[in-house]
Structures are given as C-alpha cells and as structure tokens.
Write a protein that holds these residues in place. Structure first.
Motif, mmCIF file in Angstrom:
data_model
loop_
_atom_site.group_PDB
_atom_site.id
_atom_site.type_symbol
_atom_site.label_atom_id
_atom_site.label_comp_id
_atom_site.label_asym_id
_atom_site.label_seq_id
_atom_site.Cartn_x
_atom_site.Cartn_y
_atom_site.Cartn_z
ATOM 1 N N ILE A 297 0.832 -1.206 0.000
ATOM 2 C CA ILE A 297 0.000 0.000 0.000
ATOM 3 C C ILE A 297 0.869 1.259 0.000
ATOM 4 O O ILE A 297 0.597 2.230 -0.725
ATOM 5 N N LEU A 301 0.845 4.335 -2.624
ATOM 6 C CA LEU A 301 0.744 5.752 -2.259
ATOM 7 C C LEU A 301 1.863 6.556 -2.908
ATOM 8 O O LEU A 301 1.641 7.617 -3.492
ATOM 9 N N ALA A 304 1.316 6.984 -6.537
ATOM 10 C CA ALA A 304 0.261 7.954 -6.810
ATOM 11 C C ALA A 304 0.784 9.380 -6.685
ATOM 12 O O ALA A 304 0.564 10.227 -7.570
ATOM 13 N N ILE A 305 1.512 9.613 -5.609
ATOM 14 C CA ILE A 305 1.955 10.978 -5.350
ATOM 15 C C ILE A 305 3.018 11.415 -6.360
ATOM 16 O O ILE A 305 3.075 12.576 -6.765
ATOM 17 N N MET A 317 -4.146 5.697 -6.906
ATOM 18 C CA MET A 317 -4.765 5.793 -5.585
ATOM 19 C C MET A 317 -6.040 4.936 -5.525
ATOM 20 O O MET A 317 -6.302 4.267 -4.505
ATOM 21 N N ILE A 320 -5.060 1.283 -5.207
ATOM 22 C CA ILE A 320 -4.499 0.910 -3.906
ATOM 23 C C ILE A 320 -5.556 1.007 -2.802
ATOM 24 O O ILE A 320 -5.555 0.220 -1.856
ATOM 25 N N PHE B 15 -4.413 16.900 -3.907
ATOM 26 C CA PHE B 15 -4.340 15.438 -3.995
ATOM 27 C C PHE B 15 -3.285 14.886 -3.047
ATOM 28 O O PHE B 15 -3.541 13.954 -2.288
ATOM 29 N N THR B 16 -2.108 15.484 -3.115
ATOM 30 C CA THR B 16 -1.009 14.973 -2.291
ATOM 31 C C THR B 16 -1.374 15.068 -0.805
ATOM 32 O O THR B 16 -1.175 14.113 -0.050
ATOM 33 N N ALA B 19 -4.145 12.501 -0.164
ATOM 34 C CA ALA B 19 -3.630 11.122 -0.259
ATOM 35 C C ALA B 19 -2.785 10.802 0.962
ATOM 36 O O ALA B 19 -2.875 9.694 1.527
ATOM 37 N N MET B 26 -5.100 4.884 6.637
ATOM 38 C CA MET B 26 -4.873 3.453 6.389
ATOM 39 C C MET B 26 -3.913 2.866 7.414
ATOM 40 O O MET B 26 -4.105 1.751 7.905
ATOM 41 N N PHE B 30 -4.568 -0.240 9.879
ATOM 42 C CA PHE B 30 -3.658 -1.380 10.015
ATOM 43 C C PHE B 30 -3.257 -1.568 11.476
ATOM 44 O O PHE B 30 -3.133 -2.703 11.952
#
Lengths: 384, 644
Positions: A297, A301, A304-305, A317, A320, B15-16, B19, B26, B30
C-alpha cells in the motif's frame, strides 16, 4: 526522487524500457503474499493441492501475465479505454441479472466457458479507471460544482445500485468507498463532504429498517452478540475468533490448524482464509503478512503521489484504496470487528475473478509508475 | 498550451495532501487490525486455545464387555452377542428428529411406538448423546442402513453387545436378567455407564448380586472430531476393564433335568453337594425368558407374568416359604435322640388318634401304625409318634435342633430376595401374638405344621446337614474372575454320630424298605440308592363337614386348595454326596415331587458333577477342597483365557 535519465528524457518508452522500469521488488512482494495464500489453500484442503491450491496457482499465473501486460500498456491508452471498459462492465453487471446463476444465495456470476466471471469485480476496477479519467478533466473548483459532481456521483451510483441488487453488500460498499475516495482526492469541497457524512450517519437506521436483506440483518445482529447463538448464525464469528486466537504467538504450525482442517471454519478457502493463516502462523506470521500488505500500500501511495498526471494519480490511488478496502473489511470481519460481509482477502482467498482483478489493478498501478513522467493535458482524452 | 497550469498545480497539492491523509488513515486502520490480532492471539490466546481443543476433542465412553456367567463346566449361561443397532444423535440430525426417523422408516421397518420412544429418549437426553433407535437388527437391515447412511444425517450405526441367555427360563431364577436402568438406580449409582441410553444392568439373581463384578469399568477414548462430530482419529484410549466372569457351582445339565422334570408344576428344586454346599441345580418353575426383558416386554407379556397363578416371577427356592410338613420330622427325631428321650428302646404306640387337651389329633393313617421306634416312625411318617415325642421334647429343644439344621435363618445364598422361614419359639410367639406358648403348638410343630415354615433351600440344607453331619451352607458362586470365593470347611454339627445315623437309617427306610412311604419311588440302581423323607403341607384344614361328606383327599378339591407336596433326600445312602429338595405347590396328589426327585437324583448321581473335574480357574482350584484340587487343576478351558 531520482529519476532515471533515459526514462525521464524519452516521451515514448520501448517495451524493454518499461519492463526495466517495473518495480520488481513490488512484484516479489505480491508473489510472496500469493504464495502464502496458496500454501494456506493447500493446508485447508488437508495437505492437498486439490481442490484449491493448484487452481489458485493457475489463477495467479494468469494474474501475473495480466499484470505485466497491463503495466506495459501506455497510461494514455488506459485513459482512452476507461469509458469503454466502464460501459462493458456495466452491461455485464446488468447481464448478471439475466443470465447469471445463483451462487451462495446471490447472483454474482456469469459463466464464460471455464471461468466464472464476476462482473462486480470487473466493475470495481472499471469504475476506478472511468472516474479517474472523468476527474482528470476537472479542476478542484469544477469537482465541487453541482453538475460535474452529480455526473461523478451517478457514475458511482449506477453500478453500486446494480451490485447492491445482486445482492452483494460487501462489493457495493467497496465500490462506493472507492468512488467517494476518488472524488475526495480530486478535491471535493469539505462543504459537500461534511453534510454528506452527517446524512449517511442519519440514514443508517433507515437502511436497517428498509433496505437490508434478512440475512444481512442477521449478520449484523450476530456480530453484535455472536455468543447468543453460538451454534447458529454466530458460529462463523465465534469459530473464526477461536481459530485466530488459538494461533497464539507463533501459531500451531503449517498444516496443523485444527479449526480449519476439522471444518470448524466456514468458507475456509475464501473469506476465512486469513483466519487459517493466523491459526497456523500465529501473531508473528499474521503481523508479518499485515506488514507486507502495508508495504504494498505504501508503494501504491508513493506511486500515486509521484505521478505527473492527475489520471495516473487518481488511478494509482483508486487501485491501492480498492486493495486496502478489501484487506480492511475482510480482516476486520474475520476478527469480529465488523459484521460478516462477503469480501475475500486479496491475493490470499481462493477465486479467479478476484485474483485477476486484483492483479489487473496492480498492472495499472505499475503502468502509472512506469509512465509517471508522462504528462497528460487536462482536457486530453489520452492517446487518440 | 502549457502542459501545467495553475489549476493543475493546486489540485496536485490537494491530492497529495489528501492522499497523505488517507495514508495516515490506512496506517491507523492497520494498527487497529494489528491491535486486534494482539488482543485475540496474545492477550486471549490461551483461552482460545482451550476452546479450540474443546472443539476438536471429544470424549467417548467405551462400554466394557459384561462378564459372562458360567456353570461349573464352563458352559456359558449368560454371554454377550453382537447387537447391530442404530443410534440417533439429535444434534446431528440436521432435518430434525422426526424427519430422521421417517427417513430410517423408509429403509427399515419402524413402529410408531418405537418412534415415540425415540422422541421421548431424545427429549430426556442431551443433544449430543446417541439414543438407540432400533436394536438387534438383522445383518441385512444393518447393511441397508449403512448403505443409506449418507442420506441419514444424525444416524449412527453401531455394533454393541447384548446379553444372551441361551437356556432361557431354565436358568432365569439363578441368573436373573438385565434390563434398562431405572431412575432410582441412576440416582444411587454414579457410574457414567448407567447414563448411556440403552445400557442395561442386572435386575435379579446373579446378574444383580454380582452387578459390580460383571459390569467392569468404563473406558474412555479421546477422539478428534470435526465440526460435524465425525471422528477423525483417536488421540488416546483407556480401554477400561472388562467385567469379570462369574463361575457358578451349577451343573447346567442337572439344572436342565430338574427344570424339565418339574415343568408344568409350580415347583422348586435344589440339588446340593452335601460336602461343601455347592448348589448343583436350583430350579423354580415355571420360569420366564430373560431374553424378553432385554428386548423389552410388552404390557401384555408383563401382565401375563404377574397374573399367572403359578407365579413365574417368584424364585420359590428361596423366595417361597412352606410348612415343611413331615420333612420336619427328622429334625424332631434328632432333637428327641439328643435329649435322651428317644433311646433305642423308645417306642410310641399309634392307634390312629392322639388325644390332647380334649382335642383329637389324627394320624394320617386311620387305625394307626401300632408300636414304633424312631426309625419306624420316620419310615411310616407316623404323626402320633411325633405328637407324643414333640410333647416330651418341648419346643425349645425342637427349635434348637431345627436351627442347627439350617432352618429359621437365611442361608446367605448369593441371590437377592431370600426369605428366612420361621422356627417358632416361646419368645417369638409372645412377641408376635402376645400369647404364651401352648403345648398344642408344640404338637403341630412336631409334624411340621403350625407356625414352622421353611424355604425349599433351607430344607435342602437340612437334608445336606443330616447327610454330612456338617453345618454346610449353600453357595452358588465358586469364583469371580480368577478369584476364588473363600470358604472355610463347614464345622461339625453338634449332634452325636449315633443320632445322625439313626435319622439317616430312618430316612433310608422311607425309600428302601418295602413299608416306607416312598418305597414306590426308590432308586433301584445299585450304588445310587437314595434316602429321603416325604412331606405334605396342608394349605387348609378340612372341616368337620367335609370329613362327614368324605372330602378328605386333595383330589376332590380345586388346585389352589390342594396340599403342597414336599420331599427331601440324599444319595447315595452309604456315603452321601448329594442332597435334594423338591417342593410342588398343590401337588400332593400322585407325589410329583418324589417322582421328580427320583429322576433328578438318579441323573445327578450318574453324571456325578461333584466328582467330575470342573473348569474353574486354576487359581481357585488350588484353594478349593483338598480332595478335589488335584483333579480340577488340570483343566482350564481355552475360552476362559481368551474371554476372561
């Protein structure tokens, strides 16, 4: 991040370049996880390759090929294929209601020769593709405007409704979660998000009342009090917890899991494969596997970035997140944190459709990685 | 057109940021999953390990084979045979018990009554306890069930053991039978075996008296089962201890002859070894088939047994008491000789009537016997002689002699339900009737009537003691398993040899002197001659009117009103080895008891089981009577070693 000069310099890459660019460490990671799954399928079959392990090796091999193919295809090609894929997936989804046959109490399959195709699986990845493409063309401001937002929501809602009607609550949840996550990542205004969250919270009791099927309600009720009916519906959760818990620190050892081998675990080869793993390899093994998932994952990430196109970013993104939602829902379910929903554990659970879509997703992710330097104009439709 | 515009830049930043935020989310999830793993596997791991073991391991009771009951030559009197049966585990009957029964009913025949019983048993037991549906199936039916097993969830075919009594009614009063455990027995005994549905325990006879020995102890097997309860493998096994065999002193063949000779009568017969009390035969007729109780009686069969006027359920040998009648006269004679009253010169003149206290006591022979000594009085069974003698001796000395001969107290034979009979005494009458003892009472006792009663077994002991001069007591069980039932040699009786010899001689004359009352039924074969004493026990007193109408014989009366016929004897006369008693209820006409005794005693002597090497385990033989041990130690049947 240090970019390899030749890759950065070239507008178009040869297939060889692309293969060089594949993150083989990630491939190794995926292979490791899949091997763990195959080993568990071997174990729950009582130490036999039949009926699951051998066929899962086939599924995985096919998945690897699909993944590598997907990885080498130009990201702009994927962009141009996004809408057609979405359309095909939607048609198949509708077709399920017509020609699909009943399995496990829900219509989910289309028989395509030897392979049972699950259009809902296909839909998940197609939605990610299509939504990424759609949102690629929208600026932050545009995303939050009513009409573009409504179109985006409709793209999520239409397949979600069909999957829900199958009925398949787990996949519906994942489709909605995937889609909404992409809207969020595309910059949807908090002015939209906050009231929606509030509305959802308010709608839950209504959904309980009117929308959920009896078996879905039973699952939730069972979840809330599994011991109340430990030989009936609560059995699954109780036995799964016993299986995981009895693994202890280091587990009972490979092929030594009594819960799965003596059939105390339901659906041991699919949704509950993770419990068998926990039983045989204990806390140490289960944690190690969780970390492997986390590394995958994290790689997603990072991909994606670091991508330079909004399509690539959203696609990576989306892929994932899809992967993550699987793990989260399945893991939480079998450990008794959320109600039982029919969601397999990616790469571990037995099943061709799920394996192929997951591997296809990784292929897309790798394609994004390989083509991370490719810049796509906001209004471009890909390679035309 | 620039590839990047400002808007792109801003949405990339968004976005960054978002994300990265999702990455954080996430990671948090976990962490939750890992935390849950910690919780389940490390914090609660040991508890779940126990639950997993509970899941997979199940304990099953192993029913030990019930010990056999064998006769002195090793013939199986009670054994176990295979019982093909079908069990139902309600927990595993996924379609419900009623459906499961309907499905079995399609394969083999099931009555509604059987179905009802299963439903009842299922309701009474825990869900996982197997309940018997049908037992004693034929191999064909059993195979058919096995064939259809995949379509019969919850059904378990099983090969159990069931008790088998090959000699049926002939042995039932010795062996008893086994039947289902009653709720009271379940309360008294906490052996887990008793809780098994379909388990059977001894209800009468040896089966009950030696229940603890023949039952054995339950074993257990720890098995791994899967989620459906199917056994995957055995993890450990404690086989338990099989029940011990019980070796009887009975000779099956003599027993059979005794049963056959008395068939049709309501009668009792015992044959005993006079030297040690070994019971060679113990028959009570009619009997009933103990195998029926094993399968389960119908209400009609049960009513038939309980309402029969021949009382088949009663073991008359030690559960029935009778006035001994003239078989009591030897005891009176012994008392008289020991008291110094009946000297060799002692004579009593019988003219047919004995007048005492204004009452007339009649002798059985009208006109009387004339002058008789003790031997003659026994030979002719003269009542007047014994009225007069009893009057002189007195109840105290008569009672003492009778007790010494084994009357008036339970013999202690290894069977439940023994009655002790009655030897009356002054204290007894005072305590029971609050009246003082009258001499008239003594006169009645003198001919074995009145208050005195005895079981046939006690009368046999009396005969054996007269024959051997020793205080022998009857015993049925020679050894349990390989362990001898210890017994010391019987002490000599406190009677003089002369007194015993006189009585034996009188009893010899009863049968072997042409004037004796039982001369007709003497054993004529040389060397097998029997001494004995007949007796008649009045069930009722003939009224004066009946005398007037000429009704003085039993033949004129209904069966139920007729006198009981009794006989005691021993043989051979010269060196007695066997004593016998036979009592036929309401059987005084034609003396069937003497006829039977003649046949039985002759057969017994010709076969001579007491001198025949028996099949008892060697360890017991060594400790047995010294004169027999040499012969017995040679034979140990292979079946004993294998089955024991």
């Amino acid at each position: 991040m240090a970019l390899r000069p030749y890759a950065a310099a070239k507008r178009t890459l040869t297939v060889a370049d692309k293969l060089m660019e594949i993150n083989w460490g990630l491939v190794l990671l995926i292979v490791l996880i899949a091997i763990a799954g195959i080993a568990m399928l071997y174990s729950v079959a009582g130490g036999h390759f039949q009926p699951w392990a051998l066929r899962q090796i086939g599924h995985f091999t096919l998945g690897l090929i699909v993944m590598l193919l997907a990885a080498t295809i130009d990201i702009r090609m994927w962009m141009s294929l996004a809408y057609p894929a979405y359309g095909v997936a939607l048609l198949l989804l509708i077709a399920v209601d017509v020609v699909g046959h009943v399995g496990l109490g829900a219509q989910r399959w289309i028989s395509l020769g030897p392979l049972d195709l699950q259009p809902s699986e296909l839909m998940k990845i197609s939605l990610v593709l299509a939504l990424s493409r759609y949102l690629h063309g929208k600026s932050v401001e545009e995303v939050s405007k009513p009409v573009p937002l409504a179109i985006g929501l409709a793209m999520i809602a239409v397949p979600a409704i069909f999957v829900f009607l199958q009925p398949n609550l787990g996949t519906t949840l994942i489709i909605v979660a995937d889609g909404c996550s992409l809207l969020f990542l595309a910059g949807l205004s908090w002015w939209w998000i906050a009231p929606t969250l509030a509305a959802v919270a308010a709608a839950v009791p209504l959904a309980w009342r009117f929308w959920l099927h009896d078996y879905q309600k039973a699952r939730v009720e069972t979840f809330l009090n599994p011991e109340a009916d430990s030989l009936g519906a609560g059995w699954n959760i109780t036995q799964a917890k016993i299986a995981i818990g009895s693994g202890g620190v280091s587990g009972k050892g490979f092929l030594q899991g009594t819960q799965s081998r003596l059939n105390f675990l339901p659906e041991k080869q699919t949704d509950f494969i993770w419990t068998s793993f926990c039983e045989e390899f204990g806390f140490v093994g289960a944690l190690a596997l969780l970390i492997l998932f986390a590394v995958v994952i994290f790689y997603g990430l990072q991909t994606a970035i670091s991508a330079r196109s909004q399509f690539g970013r959203l696609l990576a993104m989306g892929v994932i997140l899809n992967f993550f939602f699987y793990i989260m829902i399945n893991g939480a379910m079998v450990m008794g944190l959320i109600p039982v929903v029919g969601i397999p554990m990616p790469l571990l659970s037995y099943g061709g459709s799920a394996m192929l879509t997951v591997m296809f997703g990784f292929g897309l992710l790798m394609s994004v990685h390989i083509h991370r330097q490719v810049e796509i104009p906001r209004h471009s439709g890909g390679i035309i | 057109m620039p590839l990047f515009d400002k808007k792109d830049k801003s949405r990339y930043a968004t976005f960054t940021r978002r994300a990265a935020g999702m990455g954080g989310g996430m990671t948090a999830i976990f962490a939750i999953l890992a935390g849950r793993l910690y919780q389940l596997q490390i914090r609660d791991g040991s508890q779940y390990m126990v639950e997993a073991e509970d899941n997979r391991i199940s304990e099953r009771l192993i029913v030990p084979p019930r010990g056999r009951i064998l006769d002195r030559f090793g013939t199986e009197l009670a054994s176990n045979r295979r019982n093909y049966r079908v069990l139902l585990v309600s927990e595993q009957a996924t379609e419900g018990v009623a459906n499961a029964l309907d499905n079995i009913g399609k394969v083999i025949f099931l009555t509604d009554q059987q179905k009802k019983k299963v439903m009842h048993d299922v309701a009474m037991n825990k869900k996982f306890v197997p309940v018997p549906v049908v037992e004693n199936l034929s191999w064909e039916d059993f195979s058919r069930i096995n064939l259809h097993l995949p379509y019969l969830p919850g059904i378990q075919p099983d090969v159990g053991e069931t008790r088998d009594y090959p000699f049926g009614p002939q042995m039932v009063h010795v062996l008893g039978y086994v039947a289902a455990v009653s709720p009271e027995e379940l309360k008294r005994d906490d052996d887990p075996l008793l809780s098994l549905p379909g388990y059977r325990i001894g209800k009468r006879g040896i089966e009950r008296e030696y229940e603890e020995n023949v039952r054995g102890t339950a074993g257990a097997s720890r098995v791994e089962v899967n989620a459906y309860g199917r056994i995957i493998r055995e993890l450990g096994k404690n086989p338990g201890t099989p029940g011990e065999d019980v070796w009887l002193t009975i000779d099956r063949q003599v027993q059979q002859v005794a049963s056959e000779k008395l068939a049709g009568e309501s009668a009792a017969c015992v044959v005993m070894d006079v030297t040690n009390g070994d019971v060679i035969a113990l028959a009570s007729t009619p009997g009933f088939d103990p195998n029926l109780f094993n399968v389960g009686l119908t209400g009609e069969e049960w009513r038939g047994l309980t309402t029969n006027d021949h009382k088949p359920l009663l073991n008359k040998v030690m559960g029935g008491t009778y006035p001994p009648g003239s078989t009591f006269k030897p005891a009176v004679a012994l008392a008289a000789i020991e008291a110094g009253i009946a000297t060799p010169d002692y004579h009593v003149h019988c003219n047919g009537v004995f007048v005492f206290g204004g009452h007339q006591f009649h002798c059985w022979r009208k006109g009387g016997h004339g002058s008789l000594d003790v031997e003659g009085a026994l030979q002719h069974s003269c009542d007047v002689f014994f009225y007069e003698t009893a009057r002189r001796v007195g109840i105290d000395r008569i009672a003492a002699a009778a007790r010494m001969l084994g009357l008036g107290a339970a013999t202690g034979i290894e069977l439940p339900g023994e009655r002790s009979g009655l030897v009356p005494s002054r204290e007894w009458k005072q305590k029971t009737y609050h009246q003082s003892w009258q001499q008239g009472d003594t006169l009645s006792v003198g001919i074995g009537q009145g208050y005195v009663t005895a079981t046939p077994l006690q009368l046999c002991v009396q005969a054996a003691r007269i024959a051997s001069g020793r205080a022998v007591l009857p015993r049925l069980v020679h050894s349990v398993g390989a362990k001898l039932v210890q017994r010391s040699e019987a002490p000599r009786l406190n009677f003089s040899d002369e007194a015993l010899a006189t009585v034996r001689s009188g009893m010899n004359k009863v049968m072997n002197d042409p004037g004796g009352t039982a001369y007709t039924w003497r054993i004529a074969q040389p060397g097998f001659e029997m001494a004995g004493k007949t007796g008649t026990a009045q069930v009722r007193v003939y009224s004066r009117e009946e005398h007037a109408r000429g009704i003085t014989k039993d033949a004129h009366l209904d069966w139920k009103l007729r006198d009981h016929g009794l006989f005691i004897g021993f043989a051979p006369v010269d060196s007695p080895r066997y004593a016998i008693v036979s009592v036929v209820e309401h059987g005084a006409v034609g003396h069937p008891q003497v006829v039977a005794a003649h046949d039985i005693m002759l057969f017994c002597q010709q076969r001579d089981p007491a001198r025949h090497p028996a099949a008892w385990p060697v360890t017991s033989a060594a400790a047995f009577q010294p004169e027999q041990s040499g012969r017995q130690s040679a034979i140990i049947p292979a079946s004993y070693k294998a089955g024991g």
